[in-house]
Design a protein around this motif. Structure first.
Motif, PDB file in Angstrom:
ATOM      1  N   MET A 117       5.643  22.404 -64.531  1.00  0.00           N
ATOM      2  CA  MET A 117       6.003  21.812 -64.127  1.00  0.00           C
ATOM      3  C   MET A 117       5.844  20.132 -63.819  1.00  0.00           C
ATOM      4  O   MET A 117       6.581  19.494 -63.525  1.00  0.00           O
ATOM      5  N   GLN A 118       5.005  19.998 -65.015  1.00  0.00           N
ATOM      6  CA  GLN A 118       4.264  18.431 -65.003  1.00  0.00           C
ATOM      7  C   GLN A 118       5.608  18.076 -66.391  1.00  0.00           C
ATOM      8  O   GLN A 118       5.908  17.045 -66.418  1.00  0.00           O
TER       9      GLN A 118
ATOM     10  N   THR B 249      15.621  20.278 -63.279  1.00  0.00           N
ATOM     11  CA  THR B 249      15.903  18.713 -61.804  1.00  0.00           C
ATOM     12  C   THR B 249      14.478  19.662 -60.290  1.00  0.00           C
ATOM     13  O   THR B 249      14.067  19.677 -59.746  1.00  0.00           O
TER      14      THR B 249
ATOM     15  N   CYS C  42       8.710  19.479 -66.670  1.00  0.00           N
ATOM     16  CA  CYS C  42      10.154  19.445 -65.550  1.00  0.00           C
ATOM     17  C   CYS C  42      10.244  17.899 -65.125  1.00  0.00           C
ATOM     18  O   CYS C  42      11.003  16.988 -65.031  1.00  0.00           O
ATOM     19  N   HIS C  43       8.783  17.921 -64.704  1.00  0.00           N
ATOM     20  CA  HIS C  43       8.724  16.687 -63.620  1.00  0.00           C
ATOM     21  C   HIS C  43       9.024  15.011 -64.727  1.00  0.00           C
ATOM     22  O   HIS C  43       9.520  13.964 -63.738  1.00  0.00           O
ATOM     23  N   THR C  44       8.679  15.087 -65.558  1.00  0.00           N
ATOM     24  CA  THR C  44       8.555  13.975 -66.613  1.00  0.00           C
ATOM     25  C   THR C  44      10.537  13.881 -66.931  1.00  0.00           C
ATOM     26  O   THR C  44      10.695  12.815 -66.906  1.00  0.00           O
TER      27      THR C  44
ATOM     28  N   ARG D  57      12.488  15.175 -65.237  1.00  0.00           N
ATOM     29  CA  ARG D  57      13.520  14.780 -64.239  1.00  0.00           C
ATOM     30  C   ARG D  57      13.516  13.315 -63.969  1.00  0.00           C
ATOM     31  O   ARG D  57      14.623  12.650 -64.001  1.00  0.00           O
ATOM     32  N   GLU D  58      12.240  12.243 -63.723  1.00  0.00           N
ATOM     33  CA  GLU D  58      12.536  10.890 -63.144  1.00  0.00           C
ATOM     34  C   GLU D  58      12.852  10.252 -64.470  1.00  0.00           C
ATOM     35  O   GLU D  58      13.673   9.270 -64.162  1.00  0.00           O
TER      36      GLU D  58
ATOM     37  N   ALA E  53      11.442  21.138 -61.635  1.00  0.00           N
ATOM     38  CA  ALA E  53      10.086  19.701 -61.348  1.00  0.00           C
ATOM     39  C   ALA E  53       9.671  20.114 -60.160  1.00  0.00           C
ATOM     40  O   ALA E  53       8.725  19.100 -59.148  1.00  0.00           O
ATOM     41  N   LYS E  54      10.086  20.760 -58.960  1.00  0.00           N
ATOM     42  CA  LYS E  54       9.792  21.064 -57.267  1.00  0.00           C
ATOM     43  C   LYS E  54       8.860  21.569 -57.097  1.00  0.00           C
ATOM     44  O   LYS E  54       8.702  22.171 -56.147  1.00  0.00           O
TER      45      LYS E  54
END
Length: 475
Positions: free
Chosen positions: A284-285, A195, A287-289, A291-292, A198-199
């Motif tokens: 990043m993409q 998480t 980890c963002h997926t 995390r969401e 992701a930032k």
């Protein structure tokens, strides 16, 4: 006062001087690299306020033309900085020394989080259960036997809904996971490292690592250029040691970056990506997926647990609907634990429990039983009260019942037992039950004992009670 600078330039320098130490303090700090005299912000301002060669020449010409006129604050500050040998090299080296720790931290911490996050995801049993359940649901709905799916589909799980109750696929997924794995977690709390990743823009991180390498080499060049100027041996040794250590750590950081990136690509291959697809995935993409999805899964899971708790409470309440409170398990357990007084023929208590039913049954059997020497008849409350004067009430070793005269037809055994039970039930009843009985008795057929004793009993009552006159007995 001599002013030869541009007004905007002069105003900017004067504003900067309000937050900087005096000029002589700045010069001493630059010569000795004193970090306590000038802060990091002060070094950044000095880098923007360094005098150019053109400004220095203008100030020298104006000073030669008017030697008696003092210089302005901005011109005096610029000439003081110009008198320091190797000013640009000193400021760049000092700025790199102050910025190195933060720049290294900005690169090393995301790489460490990515390494730990991949390990957390591989060892997470909840994530494996979610993927397996989602794959089984997809195969069932599509009527296929696929061996896997892309993780990018996790972004659409909350958008797909059924046609009956309009619940999302994520809701059904949470329900199935809770049924098969009640000990599963919310997934979001178990992957904190991902998480945080992701930032972070890892492409920018790669550029920052390259910039750190370039600044490290520039700092080494600045130190070599300062050899022509005055520099104490202790300060030179300290700066040389610092730059050598920075060079080694930057090289190590480059190796760590390359290995973590290679491990991430291997991790994508482990998840089922092809080699060309793995090279196109951005960290990043990805980890963002995750995390969401983990955040949405946690929210939906909490909502499903609340619904299950409400349903369980509703079913529990329906079990006792239409029943009295004394019929519930809580009260029946308390009644079952009450002590059983086998020695008392009448159970003492004021509640509508089993003891009152037993006492009522025993009292009814005793009242309906008839002795052999009495006449058959129905007794009432007034009859029992009328027999109290002739029934002995005190028992003990010192008192003995008087001998009955011959020919007496008084019932001895049954009447005594009835009176004893009546006395026990009256004396051992609770005050609330006794008051209720008194109020009920007052509303019924009220016959005063004083009036009965005054007027005497009728012949029918005497015959019904078996109190016919005999020798030695008067009614």
């Amino acid at each position: 006062m001599t002013t030869v600078l541009d007004p905007k330039r002069s105003n900017a320098i004067n504003i900067g001087l309000t937050t900087l130490p005096p000029v002589h303090v700045i010069k001493a700090a630059l010569l000795n690299f004193d970090e306590f005299a000038v802060s990091k912000d002060g070094i950044e301002k000095l880098l923007t306020m360094m005098p150019t060669e053109e400004e220095r020449q203008k100030i020298e010409e104006a000073q030669l033309a008017n030697p008696d006129v003092p210089l302005g604050p901005a011109e005096n500050f610029l000439m003081t900085l110009a008198s320091i040998g190797g000013l640009a090299a000193r400021l760049q080296l000092w700025a790199f020394k102050l910025d190195y720790d933060s720049m290294e931290r900005e690169i090393a911490e995301p790489l460490f989080d990515l390494k730990v996050g991949m390990a957390q995801l591989v060892q997470n049993a909840t994530f494996r259960c979610i993927l397996a359940t989602l794959l089984a649901v997809g195969n069932f709905l599509n009527g296929s036997q696929s061996s896997g799916f892309e993780l990018s589909y996790l972004e659409k799980v909350s958008e797909v809904k059924d046609t009956v109750r309009r619940q999302s696929l994520l809701h059904h997924l949470c329900s199935l996971v809770l049924q098969t794995r009640p000990d599963s977690s919310d997934l979001y709390s178990e992957i904190p490292a991902l998480t945080r990743c992701a930032k972070v823009d890892f492409e920018q991180l790669t550029e920052n690592l390259g910039q750190l390498e370039r600044r490290s080499r520039a700092a080494e060049e600045s130190l070599r250029s300062l050899a022509k100027h005055e520099l104490s041996p202790a300060l030179r040794a300290r700066l040389t040691h610092f730059l050598a250590q920075c060079g080694r750590r930057v090289a190590m950081l480059r190796v760590v970056h390359r290995r973590v990136c290679n491990r991430f690509h291997a991790f994508l291959l482990y998840l089922g990506y092809t080699a060309p697809a793995a090279r196109e995935v951005r960290i990043m993409q990805f980890c963002h997926t995750l995390r969401e999805f983990a955040l949405e899964y946690r929210t939906c899971r909490e909502r499903v647990l609340q619904q299950q708790q409400k349903r369980a409470t509703y079913r529990e309440r329906n079990k006792t609907r239409g029943r009295m409170i004394t019929e519930t398990e809580k009260f029946s357990g308390v009644a079952g634990e009450a002590p059983n007084h086998a020695s008392l023929p009448v159970a003492v208590g004021s509640g509508p429990g089993r003891g009152d039913a037993d006492s009522h049954a025993s009292m009814k059997s005793l009242l309906t039983s008839k002795p052999e020497d009495t006449t058959h008849g129905r007794r009432s409350r007034g009859m029992v009260q009328s027999s109290s004067p002739v029934t002995p009430t005190a028992t003990g070793p010192s008192t003995a019942p008087p001998e009955e005269p011959p020919g007496s037809n008084l019932p001895s055994d049954t009447s005594d037992e009835i009176m004893d039970l009546l006395v026990q039930s009256v004396t051992k009843s609770s005050p609330r039950a006794l008051a209720a009985r008194e109020r009920k008795r007052s509303r019924g057929n009220r016959k005063s004992l004083r009036r009965t004793l005054k007027s005497g009993l009728g012949e029918d009552l005497v015959q019904a009670l078996g109190l016919s006159k005999g020798p030695g007995l008067e009614v």
